[in-house]
Design a protein around this motif. Structure first.
Motif, PDB file in Angstrom:
ATOM      1  N   GLU A  67       0.828  -1.210   0.000  1.00 15.05           N
ATOM      2  CA  GLU A  67       0.000   0.000   0.000  1.00 15.05           C
ATOM      3  C   GLU A  67       0.862   1.260   0.000  1.00 15.05           C
ATOM      4  OE1 GLU A  67      -3.260   0.301  -0.451  1.00 15.05           O
ATOM      5  OE2 GLU A  67      -3.194  -1.870  -0.777  1.00 15.05           O
ATOM      6  N   GLU A  68       1.946   1.232   0.755  1.00 10.15           N
ATOM      7  CA  GLU A  68       2.857   2.378   0.803  1.00 10.15           C
ATOM      8  C   GLU A  68       3.489   2.629  -0.563  1.00 10.15           C
ATOM      9  OE1 GLU A  68       7.241   3.158   2.638  1.00 10.15           O
ATOM     10  OE2 GLU A  68       5.762   2.222   3.982  1.00 10.15           O
ATOM     11  N   LYS A  69       3.909   1.563  -1.227  1.00  7.15           N
ATOM     12  CA  LYS A  69       4.532   1.701  -2.549  1.00  7.15           C
ATOM     13  C   LYS A  69       3.521   2.199  -3.578  1.00  7.15           C
ATOM     14  CE  LYS A  69       8.748   0.246  -1.755  1.00  7.15           C
ATOM     15  NZ  LYS A  69       9.937   1.059  -2.016  1.00  7.15           N
ATOM     16  N   LYS A  70       2.275   1.761  -3.466  1.00  5.02           N
ATOM     17  CA  LYS A  70       1.245   2.243  -4.396  1.00  5.02           C
ATOM     18  C   LYS A  70       1.001   3.738  -4.210  1.00  5.02           C
ATOM     19  CE  LYS A  70      -1.391  -1.986  -5.199  1.00  5.02           C
ATOM     20  NZ  LYS A  70      -2.708  -2.646  -5.039  1.00  5.02           N
ATOM     21  N   ARG A  71       0.973   4.179  -2.940  1.00  5.39           N
ATOM     22  CA  ARG A  71       0.809   5.620  -2.676  1.00  5.39           C
ATOM     23  C   ARG A  71       2.005   6.401  -3.224  1.00  5.39           C
ATOM     24  NH1 ARG A  71       0.534   4.836   2.697  1.00  5.39           N
ATOM     25  NH2 ARG A  71      -1.156   3.409   3.027  1.00  5.39           N
ATOM     26  N   THR A  72       3.202   5.853  -3.033  1.00  5.43           N
ATOM     27  CA  THR A  72       4.410   6.497  -3.540  1.00  5.43           C
ATOM     28  C   THR A  72       4.360   6.624  -5.053  1.00  5.43           C
ATOM     29  OG1 THR A  72       5.689   5.594  -1.702  1.00  5.43           O
ATOM     30  CG2 THR A  72       6.935   6.358  -3.609  1.00  5.43           C
ATOM     31  N   LEU A  73       3.926   5.556  -5.728  1.00  2.22           N
ATOM     32  CA  LEU A  73       3.827   5.579  -7.184  1.00  2.22           C
ATOM     33  C   LEU A  73       2.823   6.633  -7.649  1.00  2.22           C
ATOM     34  CD1 LEU A  73       4.637   4.369  -9.914  1.00  2.22           C
ATOM     35  CD2 LEU A  73       2.833   2.660  -9.581  1.00  2.22           C
ATOM     36  N   MET A  74       1.702   6.722  -6.963  1.00  2.00           N
ATOM     37  CA  MET A  74       0.700   7.721  -7.316  1.00  2.00           C
ATOM     38  C   MET A  74       1.282   9.134  -7.171  1.00  2.00           C
ATOM     39  SD  MET A  74      -3.109   8.332  -5.768  1.00  2.00           S
ATOM     40  CE  MET A  74      -2.495   8.897  -4.190  1.00  2.00           C
ATOM     41  N   ASN A  75       2.002   9.372  -6.063  1.00  2.00           N
ATOM     42  CA  ASN A  75       2.615  10.690  -5.854  1.00  2.00           C
ATOM     43  C   ASN A  75       3.665  10.995  -6.913  1.00  2.00           C
ATOM     44  OD1 ASN A  75       1.053  11.293  -3.618  1.00  2.00           O
ATOM     45  ND2 ASN A  75       2.511  10.355  -2.197  1.00  2.00           N
ATOM     46  N   LEU A  76       4.453   9.992  -7.290  1.00  2.00           N
ATOM     47  CA  LEU A  76       5.462  10.197  -8.332  1.00  2.00           C
ATOM     48  C   LEU A  76       4.804  10.529  -9.664  1.00  2.00           C
ATOM     49  CD1 LEU A  76       7.984   7.331  -7.486  1.00  2.00           C
ATOM     50  CD2 LEU A  76       8.373   9.781  -7.230  1.00  2.00           C
ATOM     51  N   ARG A  77       3.703   9.873  -9.961  1.00  2.00           N
ATOM     52  CA  ARG A  77       2.993  10.158 -11.213  1.00  2.00           C
ATOM     53  C   ARG A  77       2.428  11.580 -11.226  1.00  2.00           C
ATOM     54  NH1 ARG A  77      -0.027   4.340 -12.005  1.00  2.00           N
ATOM     55  NH2 ARG A  77       1.679   3.346 -13.139  1.00  2.00           N
TER      56      ARG A  77
ATOM     57  N   ALA B 249       3.439  14.553 -13.793  1.00  2.00           N
ATOM     58  CA  ALA B 249       2.445  15.291 -14.570  1.00  2.00           C
ATOM     59  C   ALA B 249       2.583  16.798 -14.372  1.00  2.00           C
ATOM     60  CB  ALA B 249       1.041  14.837 -14.185  1.00  2.00           C
ATOM     61  N   MET B 250       2.994  17.189 -13.177  1.00  2.00           N
ATOM     62  CA  MET B 250       3.145  18.611 -12.871  1.00  2.00           C
ATOM     63  C   MET B 250       4.504  19.152 -13.316  1.00  2.00           C
ATOM     64  SD  MET B 250       0.299  19.351 -11.550  1.00  2.00           S
ATOM     65  CE  MET B 250       0.336  20.764 -10.498  1.00  2.00           C
ATOM     66  N   GLY B 251       5.379  18.273 -13.754  1.00  2.00           N
ATOM     67  CA  GLY B 251       6.699  18.692 -14.201  1.00  2.00           C
ATOM     68  C   GLY B 251       7.683  18.901 -13.072  1.00  2.00           C
ATOM     69  N   GLU B 252       7.391  18.374 -11.899  1.00  2.00           N
ATOM     70  CA  GLU B 252       8.251  18.560 -10.733  1.00  2.00           C
ATOM     71  C   GLU B 252       9.223  17.406 -10.502  1.00  2.00           C
ATOM     72  OE1 GLU B 252       5.560  19.097  -7.520  1.00  2.00           O
ATOM     73  OE2 GLU B 252       4.814  21.007  -8.270  1.00  2.00           O
ATOM     74  N   LEU B 253       8.993  16.275 -11.168  1.00  2.85           N
ATOM     75  CA  LEU B 253       9.813  15.088 -10.942  1.00  2.85           C
ATOM     76  C   LEU B 253      11.133  15.207 -11.691  1.00  2.85           C
ATOM     77  CD1 LEU B 253       9.834  12.304  -9.588  1.00  2.85           C
ATOM     78  CD2 LEU B 253       8.919  11.362 -11.702  1.00  2.85           C
ATOM     79  N   ARG B 254      12.229  15.048 -10.977  1.00  2.57           N
ATOM     80  CA  ARG B 254      13.554  15.161 -11.590  1.00  2.57           C
ATOM     81  C   ARG B 254      14.172  13.797 -11.903  1.00  2.57           C
ATOM     82  NH1 ARG B 254      12.487  19.590 -13.264  1.00  2.57           N
ATOM     83  NH2 ARG B 254      12.440  21.358 -11.870  1.00  2.57           N
ATOM     84  N   ASP B 255      13.898  12.810 -11.059  1.00  2.00           N
ATOM     85  CA  ASP B 255      14.477  11.477 -11.252  1.00  2.00           C
ATOM     86  C   ASP B 255      13.377  10.524 -11.714  1.00  2.00           C
ATOM     87  OD1 ASP B 255      16.008   9.224 -11.252  1.00  2.00           O
ATOM     88  OD2 ASP B 255      16.355   9.170  -9.095  1.00  2.00           O
ATOM     89  N   PHE B 256      13.272  10.364 -13.033  1.00  4.24           N
ATOM     90  CA  PHE B 256      12.208   9.559 -13.614  1.00  4.24           C
ATOM     91  C   PHE B 256      12.387   8.075 -13.332  1.00  4.24           C
ATOM     92  CE2 PHE B 256      12.551  13.361 -16.282  1.00  4.24           C
ATOM     93  CZ  PHE B 256      11.263  13.852 -16.131  1.00  4.24           C
ATOM     94  N   SER B 257      13.579   7.661 -12.982  1.00  5.27           N
ATOM     95  CA  SER B 257      13.821   6.240 -12.709  1.00  5.27           C
ATOM     96  C   SER B 257      13.118   5.787 -11.430  1.00  5.27           C
ATOM     97  CB  SER B 257      15.317   5.959 -12.607  1.00  5.27           C
ATOM     98  OG  SER B 257      15.869   6.582 -11.473  1.00  5.27           O
ATOM     99  N   LEU B 258      12.716   6.717 -10.575  1.00  2.03           N
ATOM    100  CA  LEU B 258      12.004   6.349  -9.349  1.00  2.03           C
ATOM    101  C   LEU B 258      10.669   5.680  -9.658  1.00  2.03           C
ATOM    102  CD1 LEU B 258      12.622   9.431  -7.042  1.00  2.03           C
ATOM    103  CD2 LEU B 258      13.639   7.157  -6.867  1.00  2.03           C
ATOM    104  N   ILE B 259      10.020   6.098 -10.735  1.00  2.00           N
ATOM    105  CA  ILE B 259       8.749   5.485 -11.124  1.00  2.00           C
ATOM    106  C   ILE B 259       8.974   4.020 -11.474  1.00  2.00           C
ATOM    107  CG2 ILE B 259       6.913   5.469 -12.863  1.00  2.00           C
ATOM    108  CD1 ILE B 259       7.145   8.514 -12.959  1.00  2.00           C
ATOM    109  N   GLN B 260       9.982   3.760 -12.281  1.00  4.72           N
ATOM    110  CA  GLN B 260      10.283   2.389 -12.702  1.00  4.72           C
ATOM    111  C   GLN B 260      10.699   1.526 -11.511  1.00  4.72           C
ATOM    112  OE1 GLN B 260      13.419   2.131 -15.577  1.00  4.72           O
ATOM    113  NE2 GLN B 260      12.900   0.048 -16.163  1.00  4.72           N
TER     114      GLN B 260
ATOM    115  N   THR C  54       9.871   1.905  -8.369  1.00  4.81           N
ATOM    116  CA  THR C  54       8.707   1.674  -7.523  1.00  4.81           C
ATOM    117  C   THR C  54       7.793   0.613  -8.135  1.00  4.81           C
ATOM    118  OG1 THR C  54       8.826   3.970  -6.767  1.00  4.81           O
ATOM    119  CG2 THR C  54       6.785   2.793  -6.343  1.00  4.81           C
ATOM    120  N   LYS C  55       7.607   0.664  -9.456  1.00  3.48           N
ATOM    121  CA  LYS C  55       6.787  -0.336 -10.121  1.00  3.48           C
ATOM    122  C   LYS C  55       7.397  -1.733  -9.981  1.00  3.48           C
ATOM    123  CE  LYS C  55       4.734   1.114 -14.093  1.00  3.48           C
ATOM    124  NZ  LYS C  55       4.708   1.702 -15.452  1.00  3.48           N
ATOM    125  N   ARG C  56       8.701  -1.820 -10.055  1.00  5.58           N
ATOM    126  CA  ARG C  56       9.370  -3.117  -9.896  1.00  5.58           C
ATOM    127  C   ARG C  56       9.224  -3.642  -8.474  1.00  5.58           C
ATOM    128  NH1 ARG C  56      14.887  -2.195 -13.336  1.00  5.58           N
ATOM    129  NH2 ARG C  56      13.939  -2.515 -15.382  1.00  5.58           N
TER     130      ARG C  56
END
Length: 66
Positions: free
Chosen positions: A19-29, A33-44, A46-48
Motif C-alpha cells: 500500500e505504501e509503494k502504491k501511494r508512492t507511485l501515485m505521488n510520483l505520477r 504530470a506537474m513537471g516537478e519530478l527530476r528522477d524519472f527512474s524512481l517510477i520504474q 517503484t513499479k518493480r
C-alpha cells in the motif's frame, strides 16, 4: 528492495509495504504530470518493487518455495 529482504517479511508487513509503494507511485505520477519530478527512474523502481511484492505474496498463496 531486494527479493531476499521482501521474503523475510510477514504477509501483514508485505501488505502494508504494498500500500505504501502504491501511494508512492501515485505521488510520483502526480509530480511527473506537474513537471516537478527530476528522477524519472524512481517510477520504474517503484513499479518493480510493487511487482516483486505481489509475486512473493502470490508464491506464498500457492505454496511455492524457492
Amino acid at each position: 528492495m531486494k527479493p531476499v529482504e521482501i521474503r523475510n517479511m510477514s504477509n501483514e508487513e508485505l501488505l502494508k509495504l504494498l500500500e505504501e509503494k502504491k501511494r508512492t507511485l501515485m505521488n510520483l505520477r502526480f509530480q511527473n504530470a506537474m513537471g516537478e519530478l527530476r528522477d524519472f527512474s524512481l517510477i520504474q523502481k517503484t513499479k518493480r518493487d510493487i511487482a516483486r511484492i505481489k509475486t512473493i505474496l502470490r508464491e506464498r498463496e500457492l505454496g511455492i518455495r524457492r
